[in-house]
Design a protein around this motif. Structure first.
Motif, PDB file in Angstrom:
ATOM      1  N   ASN B  53      64.334   1.616  28.774  1.00 54.82           N
ATOM      2  CA  ASN B  53      65.451   1.931  29.667  1.00 54.82           C
ATOM      3  C   ASN B  53      66.732   2.302  28.929  1.00 54.82           C
ATOM      4  O   ASN B  53      67.791   2.401  29.547  1.00 54.82           O
ATOM      5  CB  ASN B  53      65.711   0.761  30.625  1.00 54.82           C
ATOM      6  CG  ASN B  53      64.606   0.649  31.659  1.00 54.82           C
ATOM      7  OD1 ASN B  53      63.990   1.651  32.024  1.00 54.82           O
ATOM      8  ND2 ASN B  53      64.338  -0.561  32.112  1.00 54.82           N
ATOM      9  N   GLN B  54      66.621   2.481  27.610  1.00 61.30           N
ATOM     10  CA  GLN B  54      67.787   2.888  26.812  1.00 61.30           C
ATOM     11  C   GLN B  54      67.434   4.135  26.013  1.00 61.30           C
ATOM     12  O   GLN B  54      66.350   4.197  25.425  1.00 61.30           O
ATOM     13  CB  GLN B  54      68.200   1.772  25.818  1.00 61.30           C
ATOM     14  CG  GLN B  54      68.462   0.430  26.433  1.00 61.30           C
ATOM     15  CD  GLN B  54      69.682   0.414  27.334  1.00 61.30           C
ATOM     16  OE1 GLN B  54      70.611   1.188  27.162  1.00 61.30           O
ATOM     17  NE2 GLN B  54      69.678  -0.475  28.326  1.00 61.30           N
ATOM     18  N   SER B  72      71.563   4.644  29.850  1.00 59.79           N
ATOM     19  CA  SER B  72      70.887   3.405  30.250  1.00 59.79           C
ATOM     20  C   SER B  72      70.391   3.590  31.682  1.00 59.79           C
ATOM     21  O   SER B  72      71.132   4.085  32.528  1.00 59.79           O
ATOM     22  CB  SER B  72      71.850   2.218  30.204  1.00 59.79           C
ATOM     23  OG  SER B  72      72.408   2.065  28.925  1.00 59.79           O
ATOM     24  N   PHE B  73      69.160   3.178  31.916  1.00 59.63           N
ATOM     25  CA  PHE B  73      68.596   3.205  33.262  1.00 59.63           C
ATOM     26  C   PHE B  73      68.519   1.761  33.739  1.00 59.63           C
ATOM     27  O   PHE B  73      67.853   0.925  33.116  1.00 59.63           O
ATOM     28  CB  PHE B  73      67.218   3.859  33.260  1.00 59.63           C
ATOM     29  CG  PHE B  73      67.221   5.251  32.677  1.00 59.63           C
ATOM     30  CD1 PHE B  73      67.883   6.290  33.312  1.00 59.63           C
ATOM     31  CD2 PHE B  73      66.576   5.514  31.481  1.00 59.63           C
ATOM     32  CE1 PHE B  73      67.901   7.576  32.769  1.00 59.63           C
ATOM     33  CE2 PHE B  73      66.578   6.789  30.928  1.00 59.63           C
ATOM     34  CZ  PHE B  73      67.238   7.828  31.568  1.00 59.63           C
ATOM     35  N   ILE B  74      69.228   1.457  34.827  1.00 60.19           N
ATOM     36  CA  ILE B  74      69.423   0.066  35.236  1.00 60.19           C
ATOM     37  C   ILE B  74      68.859  -0.156  36.636  1.00 60.19           C
ATOM     38  O   ILE B  74      69.366   0.418  37.608  1.00 60.19           O
ATOM     39  CB  ILE B  74      70.924  -0.292  35.202  1.00 60.19           C
ATOM     40  CG1 ILE B  74      71.503  -0.023  33.801  1.00 60.19           C
ATOM     41  CG2 ILE B  74      71.135  -1.747  35.620  1.00 60.19           C
ATOM     42  CD1 ILE B  74      73.005  -0.255  33.680  1.00 60.19           C
ATOM     43  N   PRO B  75      67.814  -0.986  36.750  1.00 58.77           N
ATOM     44  CA  PRO B  75      67.309  -1.323  38.087  1.00 58.77           C
ATOM     45  C   PRO B  75      68.259  -2.311  38.746  1.00 58.77           C
ATOM     46  O   PRO B  75      68.987  -3.045  38.064  1.00 58.77           O
ATOM     47  CB  PRO B  75      65.962  -1.990  37.789  1.00 58.77           C
ATOM     48  CG  PRO B  75      66.165  -2.646  36.452  1.00 58.77           C
ATOM     49  CD  PRO B  75      67.113  -1.738  35.689  1.00 58.77           C
ATOM     50  N   TRP B  83      68.056   2.564  41.457  1.00 62.74           N
ATOM     51  CA  TRP B  83      68.264   2.636  40.019  1.00 62.74           C
ATOM     52  C   TRP B  83      69.575   3.379  39.758  1.00 62.74           C
ATOM     53  O   TRP B  83      69.908   4.335  40.459  1.00 62.74           O
ATOM     54  CB  TRP B  83      67.121   3.393  39.338  1.00 62.74           C
ATOM     55  CG  TRP B  83      65.878   2.587  39.157  1.00 62.74           C
ATOM     56  CD1 TRP B  83      64.956   2.263  40.105  1.00 62.74           C
ATOM     57  CD2 TRP B  83      65.406   2.002  37.928  1.00 62.74           C
ATOM     58  NE1 TRP B  83      63.944   1.512  39.546  1.00 62.74           N
ATOM     59  CE2 TRP B  83      64.188   1.346  38.209  1.00 62.74           C
ATOM     60  CE3 TRP B  83      65.893   1.975  36.614  1.00 62.74           C
ATOM     61  CZ2 TRP B  83      63.460   0.664  37.233  1.00 62.74           C
ATOM     62  CZ3 TRP B  83      65.159   1.295  35.644  1.00 62.74           C
ATOM     63  CH2 TRP B  83      63.957   0.649  35.950  1.00 62.74           C
ATOM     64  N   ARG B  84      70.300   2.907  38.742  1.00 63.98           N
ATOM     65  CA  ARG B  84      71.509   3.585  38.301  1.00 63.98           C
ATOM     66  C   ARG B  84      71.286   4.153  36.920  1.00 63.98           C
ATOM     67  O   ARG B  84      70.684   3.492  36.068  1.00 63.98           O
ATOM     68  CB  ARG B  84      72.678   2.590  38.141  1.00 63.98           C
ATOM     69  CG  ARG B  84      73.100   1.963  39.405  1.00 63.98           C
ATOM     70  CD  ARG B  84      74.009   0.760  39.125  1.00 63.98           C
ATOM     71  NE  ARG B  84      74.204   0.084  40.392  1.00 63.98           N
ATOM     72  CZ  ARG B  84      75.386  -0.094  40.991  1.00 63.98           C
ATOM     73  NH1 ARG B  84      76.486   0.285  40.391  1.00 63.98           N
ATOM     74  NH2 ARG B  84      75.467  -0.667  42.159  1.00 63.98           N
ATOM     75  N   GLN B  86      73.423   5.096  33.595  1.00 61.40           N
ATOM     76  CA  GLN B  86      74.742   4.801  33.048  1.00 61.40           C
ATOM     77  C   GLN B  86      74.919   5.551  31.727  1.00 61.40           C
ATOM     78  O   GLN B  86      74.012   5.567  30.897  1.00 61.40           O
ATOM     79  CB  GLN B  86      74.901   3.306  32.841  1.00 61.40           C
ATOM     80  CG  GLN B  86      76.276   2.893  32.357  1.00 61.40           C
ATOM     81  CD  GLN B  86      76.530   1.406  32.593  1.00 61.40           C
ATOM     82  OE1 GLN B  86      76.512   0.923  33.725  1.00 61.40           O
ATOM     83  NE2 GLN B  86      76.740   0.672  31.529  1.00 61.40           N
ATOM     84  N   CYS B 113      68.747  11.325  34.506  1.00 59.44           N
ATOM     85  CA  CYS B 113      68.841  10.197  35.439  1.00 59.44           C
ATOM     86  C   CYS B 113      68.107  10.519  36.733  1.00 59.44           C
ATOM     87  O   CYS B 113      67.387   9.681  37.285  1.00 59.44           O
ATOM     88  CB  CYS B 113      70.309   9.864  35.731  1.00 59.44           C
ATOM     89  SG  CYS B 113      71.221   9.273  34.278  1.00 59.44           S
TER      90      CYS B 113
END
Lengths: 152, 152
Positions: B53-54, B72-75, B83-84, B86, B113
């Motif tokens: 996710n990074q 960064s992919f943030i659940p 999902w965001r 960043q 993204c």
């Protein structure tokens, strides 16, 4: 306050956590509390549980979920390879607001970030929440940045 | 512009990426370009590489690193389990600023993204960078939030 326990949310806590997110002027428009929960919530819970750098936290008082937040631990090369802790989706149950629980929960979260070696904790707060801005300022957060979002 | 390639950074790109971070009024105070690089940079690179996710991204023009950013992919459960994406640590080489490369790099990042199923892209930008604020506004980012930081 001494009876509050902060712990990682279990799947059984998910409805309570989403309910807290929805119990708010902004959240009400964003969330969907129809039961059974939208499978997207369960998928998000599972993605968090599967990722060692993500934690969905609940504040538990007896058998009541009194607060929730999400913690993300983010590695990065900037600031000499500093890890950042990031806090999202902070909510305190309406009946507990103003009791100091929010402060206790954020300080607990900051301590978790420190324990993971983070040298910075960051979060964004909607500009339409002036109370939240005062709350975080009182906890040592500095509003040094603009928080930008783009829907896709 | 058509020759630029965006790709995940290799360890061999790390000095160039850190150099870009340091080539800036704020970055100069934060980074340490002494060679060999501080092992904390290498540890951060490895933490990013080990985390699906990074992504540490470089913009490459021939054999020159012309830009860098981190994705960064943030659940998360909020916003119906959205999902965001960043974006952090955005830099364009001084010689390339004003060429449109930054715009191309951010649009590429937003597309990454979207491909990962994010419904929101977020970043924070230091309030002392008014040019950056105009740049992101022109790309559809809305300054709806305060970006708060606390050193620990």
């Amino acid at each position: 306050m001494t009876d509050i326990v902060f712990r990682d949310a279990a799947l059984a806590d998910l409805v309570a956590s989403v309910s807290l997110l929805a119990d708010d002027a902004l959240g009400r428009q964003r969330e969907n509390l129809t039961l059974p929960l939208d499978p997207a919530y369960v998928a998000a819970f599972e993605a968090i549980a599967a990722d060692a750098n993500q934690r969905l936290i609940v504040a538990v008082d007896g058998d009541t979920i009194a607060g929730t937040l999400q913690l993300s631990f983010i590695p990065g090369i900037s600031r000499r390879g500093a890890w950042r802790g990031q806090i999202e989706a902070v909510r305190i149950a309406a009946s507990r607001r103003g009791t100091g629980l929010g402060r206790q929960m954020i300080e607990w979260a900051v301590a978790q970030c420190a324990a993971r070696g983070c040298s910075l904790v960051q979060l964004t707060t909607d500009k339409t929440r002036p109370d939240a801005q005062r709350f975080y300022a009182s906890l040592g957060f500095v509003a040094s940045h603009e928080g930008l979002k783009r829907q896709i």
